[in-house]
Scaffold this motif. Sequence first.
Motif, short mmCIF file in Angstrom:
data_model
loop_
_atom_site.label_atom_id
_atom_site.label_comp_id
_atom_site.label_asym_id
_atom_site.label_seq_id
_atom_site.Cartn_x
_atom_site.Cartn_y
_atom_site.Cartn_z
N ILE A 613 0.84 -1.21 0.00
CA ILE A 613 0.00 0.00 0.00
C ILE A 613 0.87 1.25 0.00
N GLU A 614 1.93 1.25 0.80
CA GLU A 614 2.80 2.43 0.87
C GLU A 614 3.50 2.69 -0.46
N ASN A 615 3.63 1.66 -1.30
CA ASN A 615 4.34 1.82 -2.56
C ASN A 615 3.41 2.07 -3.74
N ILE A 616 2.12 2.30 -3.48
CA ILE A 616 1.23 2.74 -4.55
C ILE A 616 1.72 4.10 -5.05
N SER A 617 1.83 4.24 -6.35
CA SER A 617 2.45 5.45 -6.91
C SER A 617 1.61 6.70 -6.70
N TYR A 618 0.29 6.58 -6.74
CA TYR A 618 -0.57 7.75 -6.64
C TYR A 618 -0.89 8.04 -5.17
N ALA A 619 -0.59 9.25 -4.74
CA ALA A 619 -0.86 9.61 -3.34
C ALA A 619 -2.35 9.52 -3.04
N GLU A 620 -3.19 9.95 -3.97
CA GLU A 620 -4.63 9.90 -3.74
C GLU A 620 -5.11 8.47 -3.52
N THR A 621 -4.63 7.54 -4.36
CA THR A 621 -5.05 6.15 -4.23
C THR A 621 -4.48 5.53 -2.96
N ARG A 622 -3.26 5.88 -2.63
CA ARG A 622 -2.63 5.36 -1.41
C ARG A 622 -3.47 5.75 -0.19
N ASP A 623 -3.83 7.02 -0.09
CA ASP A 623 -4.64 7.47 1.04
C ASP A 623 -6.05 6.89 0.99
N TYR A 624 -6.57 6.71 -0.22
CA TYR A 624 -7.91 6.14 -0.40
C TYR A 624 -7.98 4.73 0.17
N VAL A 625 -7.00 3.91 -0.16
CA VAL A 625 -6.99 2.52 0.32
C VAL A 625 -6.88 2.48 1.84
N LYS A 626 -5.99 3.28 2.40
CA LYS A 626 -5.85 3.31 3.86
C LYS A 626 -7.16 3.73 4.52
N SER A 627 -7.80 4.76 3.96
CA SER A 627 -9.05 5.24 4.54
C SER A 627 -10.12 4.16 4.49
N LEU A 628 -10.26 3.48 3.35
CA LEU A 628 -11.29 2.46 3.23
C LEU A 628 -11.08 1.33 4.24
N LEU A 629 -9.84 0.91 4.41
CA LEU A 629 -9.57 -0.17 5.37
C LEU A 629 -9.91 0.27 6.79
N ALA A 630 -9.51 1.49 7.15
CA ALA A 630 -9.79 1.97 8.50
C ALA A 630 -11.28 2.22 8.69
N PHE A 631 -11.92 2.84 7.69
CA PHE A 631 -13.36 3.10 7.80
C PHE A 631 -14.15 1.80 7.93
N ALA A 632 -13.72 0.76 7.19
CA ALA A 632 -14.43 -0.52 7.25
C ALA A 632 -14.39 -1.09 8.66
N VAL A 633 -13.28 -0.91 9.36
CA VAL A 633 -13.18 -1.38 10.74
C VAL A 633 -14.19 -0.64 11.62
N VAL A 634 -14.26 0.69 11.45
CA VAL A 634 -15.18 1.49 12.27
C VAL A 634 -16.63 1.10 11.97
N PHE A 635 -16.96 0.96 10.68
CA PHE A 635 -18.34 0.60 10.35
C PHE A 635 -18.67 -0.82 10.82
N ASP A 636 -17.71 -1.71 10.76
CA ASP A 636 -17.93 -3.06 11.29
C ASP A 636 -18.28 -2.99 12.77
N TRP A 637 -17.55 -2.16 13.49
CA TRP A 637 -17.81 -2.00 14.93
C TRP A 637 -19.19 -1.38 15.17
N ARG A 638 -19.55 -0.39 14.35
CA ARG A 638 -20.85 0.25 14.53
C ARG A 638 -22.00 -0.70 14.19
N LEU A 639 -21.78 -1.57 13.21
CA LEU A 639 -22.85 -2.46 12.78
C LEU A 639 -22.98 -3.70 13.65
N THR A 640 -21.84 -4.23 14.11
CA THR A 640 -21.87 -5.53 14.80
C THR A 640 -21.31 -5.50 16.21
N GLY A 641 -20.50 -4.50 16.51
CA GLY A 641 -19.85 -4.46 17.82
C GLY A 641 -18.60 -5.31 17.90
#
Length: 679
Positions: A613-641
């Motif tokens: 992930i850190e070696n993705i050439s596009y900064a926007e895509t790099r940050d996008y992937v990190k955000s999606l992974l982190a957001f998915a954890v938060v939404f998983d917690w909100r939906l299921t605990g």
Amino acid sequence: MLVWTGPTTYTSRESMPFIILRRLLPILLLLLPPALLADTLNETARQRQQFLELYEALGRRETVGDARLEALRDYPLHPYLEYRQLRNRLWELDTARVEAFLEENADLPLAYWLRRDWLEILGKQGRWEPFRRHYRSGEGAALDCYALRARRAKGGVDEDWIERALVLWTVGRSQPDACDPVFALLYERDLISPERRWQRIQAAMRHRQHGLARYLARGLPADQQPWVKHWLRVRQAPQRSLRRPGFDVAHPRGQQIIGDAIESLARRDRPGARHWLEQYAERLHPAQRAGLQREIALRAAYSREEQALDWLYQLPEAVVDRTVLLWRAKMNRAARDWAGLLQAIDQLPAVLANQSEWLYWKGHALVLTGEAETGRLLLGDLARERSYYGFLAADALRLPYSFNDRSPAAEPAELAELASRPGFRRAAELRALGLLRDARREWQAAVIPLEREQQALAAQLAAYWNWHDRAIFTANRAGLHDALALRFPTPFPAQVRQHAGANALDPALAYALMRKESAFSPDAVSPVGARGLMQVMPSTARAVARRIRQPLSGSSALLDAEINMRLGSAYLREVLDRFNGNPILAAAAYNAGPHRVEDWLARNPDQPAALWIENISYAETRDYVKSLLAFAVVFDWRLTGEPRRISERMTQGGADPEGAPFRLAHELTPPPAAVIPTL
């Protein structure tokens, strides 16, 4: 007045104040006498219908009598009708009428737009007295030029006037027609020196405005005009020009053009640029040579080329700035030189070294270079964060995630009082009528002047209205970074369940994607044309619609939440299937396109997921992937605990474990439970 629009579903993890508020306000409304409640709702519906009829008529520039507008004087959006009426007649209106509107509605966003339009007209008409009263600097070159013309009409031209005019002239693009009389005076008084003209040519070339540069060259002395021709020729074929320049390279302008040729070549051929820099090294000024060396090294680093690390360390100290230091750290990480990475992180400015990214990788490197205890202590501190790197650190130490949820609790009366204020009433009405751009402008204008405590209330009010993008942005502005019910809402539950189920998607990932793409704004349109909740490109939508046999009337249909989720979910399933079910690669493909992901996989094989992930050439895509992974954890917690671990998502790869794109999330082996730092 808050109007109940029907029952609203909420999740089991929604904060109790919201649940109470949702239940209480409908009850309060029902306590009104039925006849009064019916009359109120009917009157609102009648006013809205009348407003839309008049608003659309004025938008068609039809004549609407003052009496018809006056009938809606008490309606919150009456100023919008008056604005359109005035805008249609700005050329002929007297000053007093416009000034009265601007004074009465000074806090409305549309007052700004009317004033701008009016100033343009006043400038064209040469009505300088009202122009001077209402002009504000910094609102565009056209108005700035009119302001200089207004000053000249009143008091003539002084040194300050000339300096401001020269600043407006010396830019790398064509200026508006309003500036022509200003620039004409500069030409008449022979105030544009050859050196200043060359400065503007340089600016035009930086902005790749070659036509403007060619035009400006005509005003240079005859013996200087060929330099622009040489420069334009170099831009067309830099390598050929480097072989046979055809001009005096020792001349300062010749050196500049050669430097531009090397810099242009560096965009696509770093070794070639290095070769030509060596060939011309003795004929270039040392500072220019060092700057070009830095440019080539950084461009090689941006593309993750192997030689970039050596080139970065070969740079003269004079050009080693924070950008170079940062890329030294990134390239050491890409090379998995953990000792080199530790040295590079230690050289970073504190503001960078203390960011979560570098704290994580410092802890990672310490563990892998024999300083496991120090590294794990650092990771233990980081694991207290609710972030991508905090979750990675927690996984490395087998610690529970820290969500730190602190949702605010507002009293219903406080929200009702805020909702009754004129700016919020206008925002609510505009949104109810589907005038969403104006609604957001009104909301922003109402929120910005508030103290933080009031902004926190506004975020909760937006959430109650199910205006989720405003709730998210307002919560961020208010500093409510731990208010997860506000910042990570779960709207459209039935549709998300339906489309996630139909496409075998993780609902948490679907929510994460919508949160990142549009902040749950169904009408979002990106600068490149992506539309709706899941920001689907029209071309992608048409292709997916054909494959799933979904009728699609046009791009505007993507602003329908149901259609957008159906097509966006189907496309997310397609990219997941293309990359063996791995959410990292699917997220990168959703953002940057599948072909780029395949290229990155080929260039960075056999890497742990976190490093890839850190070696993705596009900064926007790099940050996008990190955000999606982190957001998915938060939404998983909100939906299921009970959220899934981020490392588990990273290594996910379909039914066949051997086919998983990433064997490891990271290279850290969890320590025995006895030595894990406690939180």
